[in-house]
Design a protein around this motif. Structure first.
Motif, mmCIF file in Angstrom:
data_model
loop_
_atom_site.group_PDB
_atom_site.id
_atom_site.type_symbol
_atom_site.label_atom_id
_atom_site.label_comp_id
_atom_site.label_asym_id
_atom_site.label_seq_id
_atom_site.Cartn_x
_atom_site.Cartn_y
_atom_site.Cartn_z
ATOM 1 N N ILE A 220 59.122 10.981 40.020
ATOM 2 C CA ILE A 220 59.199 12.049 41.024
ATOM 3 C C ILE A 220 59.454 11.410 42.391
ATOM 4 O O ILE A 220 58.662 10.582 42.848
ATOM 5 N N HIS B 247 49.400 24.188 39.184
ATOM 6 C CA HIS B 247 49.635 24.427 37.754
ATOM 7 C C HIS B 247 48.638 23.611 36.931
ATOM 8 O O HIS B 247 47.971 22.717 37.449
ATOM 9 N N ASP C 204 48.755 21.253 33.489
ATOM 10 C CA ASP C 204 49.773 20.600 32.654
ATOM 11 C C ASP C 204 49.772 21.126 31.212
ATOM 12 O O ASP C 204 50.800 21.100 30.529
ATOM 13 N N TRP D 185 49.183 9.496 36.646
ATOM 14 C CA TRP D 185 50.138 9.619 37.764
ATOM 15 C C TRP D 185 49.977 8.386 38.654
ATOM 16 O O TRP D 185 48.850 8.035 39.040
ATOM 17 N N HIS E 91 46.390 21.507 39.818
ATOM 18 C CA HIS E 91 46.800 20.517 40.823
ATOM 19 C C HIS E 91 48.172 20.896 41.356
ATOM 20 O O HIS E 91 48.902 21.675 40.731
ATOM 21 N N SER F 114 51.306 19.662 44.701
ATOM 22 C CA SER F 114 51.627 18.770 45.816
ATOM 23 C C SER F 114 52.484 19.548 46.792
ATOM 24 O O SER F 114 53.248 20.444 46.405
ATOM 25 N N ARG G 210 57.944 9.786 48.879
ATOM 26 C CA ARG G 210 56.643 9.604 48.197
ATOM 27 C C ARG G 210 56.944 9.472 46.715
ATOM 28 O O ARG G 210 56.777 10.404 45.953
ATOM 29 N N SER H 188 54.850 9.404 36.456
ATOM 30 C CA SER H 188 53.736 9.925 35.670
ATOM 31 C C SER H 188 54.068 9.932 34.185
ATOM 32 O O SER H 188 55.222 10.115 33.786
ATOM 33 N N HIS I 147 52.493 11.524 30.510
ATOM 34 C CA HIS I 147 51.530 12.446 29.905
ATOM 35 C C HIS I 147 51.327 12.086 28.438
ATOM 36 O O HIS I 147 52.292 11.870 27.704
HETATM 37 O O1 LIG Z 1 54.053 14.265 41.766
HETATM 38 C C1 LIG Z 1 53.910 15.459 41.990
HETATM 39 O O2 LIG Z 1 54.163 15.940 43.085
HETATM 40 C C2 LIG Z 1 53.398 16.400 40.917
HETATM 41 C C3 LIG Z 1 53.109 15.685 39.637
HETATM 42 C C4 LIG Z 1 52.453 16.533 38.603
HETATM 43 O O3 LIG Z 1 52.168 17.682 38.771
HETATM 44 C C5 LIG Z 1 52.143 15.895 37.315
HETATM 45 O O4 LIG Z 1 52.481 14.718 37.108
HETATM 46 O O5 LIG Z 1 51.537 16.592 36.473
#
Ligand SMILES: O=C(O)CCC(=O)C(=O)O
Length: 274
Positions: free
Chosen positions: A133, A146, A148, A163, A233, A235, A244, A248, A250
């Motif tokens: 990201i 949201h 995940d 992350w 969570h 952003s 930035r 990440s 999962h």
């Molecule tokens: O990096 C972000 O801004 C959001 C990342 C996110 O929501 C996630 O990795 O689940």
């Protein structure tokens, strides 16, 4: 129970500073830059988590076993032309970097990550998806609140995010925010494939996710933040001159049922652990 495990179980997230050293972060940044420089778009696919505009196009839906680049919403002018060089126009890369790219595969299967997962009680983690990201300077899009689990649905819920801040994530450039203890919230919706093509949200509980009490999680370069799949969570947008960048991964539990109509399907690419 270890200290980190009880903290994670209480809050639904865990912040581990200095997980990756600067050299690892820089190698991932460099590799992502190369992927974007090599990208020759014949499809324009924009990534946004805004409900109204989330694109369920084939380029997105078929990216579970691919490495694909998705544009920022604000990267184009009103005539559809890119406003900036492509390296500054991509929102994210997804969703199988951890399996298909050697640099990302190496970092994603760091034995210390396996140890961290085990210390949090994740007994049989399988690495399902990865995302890079960018949160680009000035146009980095907001990621709305949201869970995940909405996107990576298993029975029982098992999606867990790792992350990584590859650059300092601050209040100015769109760090993560999370609701401590919010992983006790029931899932609000499920994003899944629908007969006839595409994908849609199924609303399970129409109450909005709580926003009050969300805390910012500023994260110095190298920080790992573990996110429970039910944790609300988000952003913010990045209107600052600094990117930035984050990576990440999962995981889901090998013993949980992964729904065949989940949006993310991996074709023949086998699901593997750490
Ligand atoms: O990096 C972000 O801004 C959001 C990342 C996110 O929501 C996630 O990795 O689940």
């Amino acid at each position: 129970m270890t200290g980190v495990r009880s903290e994670y179980e209480r809050d639904g997230f865990l912040v581990v500073e200095s997980f990756f050293d600067d050299a690892t972060c820089d190698a991932l940044i460099e590799r992502a830059g190369q992927i974007v420089r090599d990208f020759r778009p014949d499809t324009i696919s924009i990534f946004t988590t805004h409900e109204q505009t989330r694109r369920s196009d084939a380029y997105f839906l078929d990216s579970g076993d691919q490495i694909r680049c998705f544009f920022e919403e604000d990267a184009f002018d009103e005539h559809g032309a890119l406003r900036r060089p492509i390296e500054q126009a991509i929102n994210k890369i997804g969703h199988a970097l951890h399996d298909l790219d050697p640099v990302f595969a190496h970092a994603s299967r760091d034995p210390r990550l396996a140890a961290l997962a085990a210390s949090l009680g994740l007994a049989h983690p399988l690495l399902l998806q990865s995302m890079y990201i960018f949160k680009q300077p000035f146009i980095g899009g907001e990621v709305t609140s949201h869970q995940d689990h909405t996107f990576l649905w298993t029975d029982p819920p098992s999606a867990t995010g790792f992350w990584f801040a590859l650059e300092d994530a601050t209040l100015d450039n769109g760090c993560l925010w999370a609701l401590p203890g919010g992983h006790a919230e029931p899932p609000r919706k499920r994003f899944h494939r629908v007969p006839g093509g595409g994908a849609a949200y199924e609303i399970l509980d129409d109450r909005p996710l709580p926003e009050a009490g969300m805390v910012p999680l500023p994260a110095p370069k190298g920080t790992c933040i573990v996110l429970h799949g039910l944790l609300p969570h988000r952003s913010g947008p990045n209107r600052s001159p600094r990117s930035r960048q984050a990576y990440s991964v999962h995981v889901i539990d090998a013993h949980a049922h992964y729904h065949p109509d989940n949006w993310l399907q991996r074709g023949a690419l086998p699901l593997r652990g750490f």
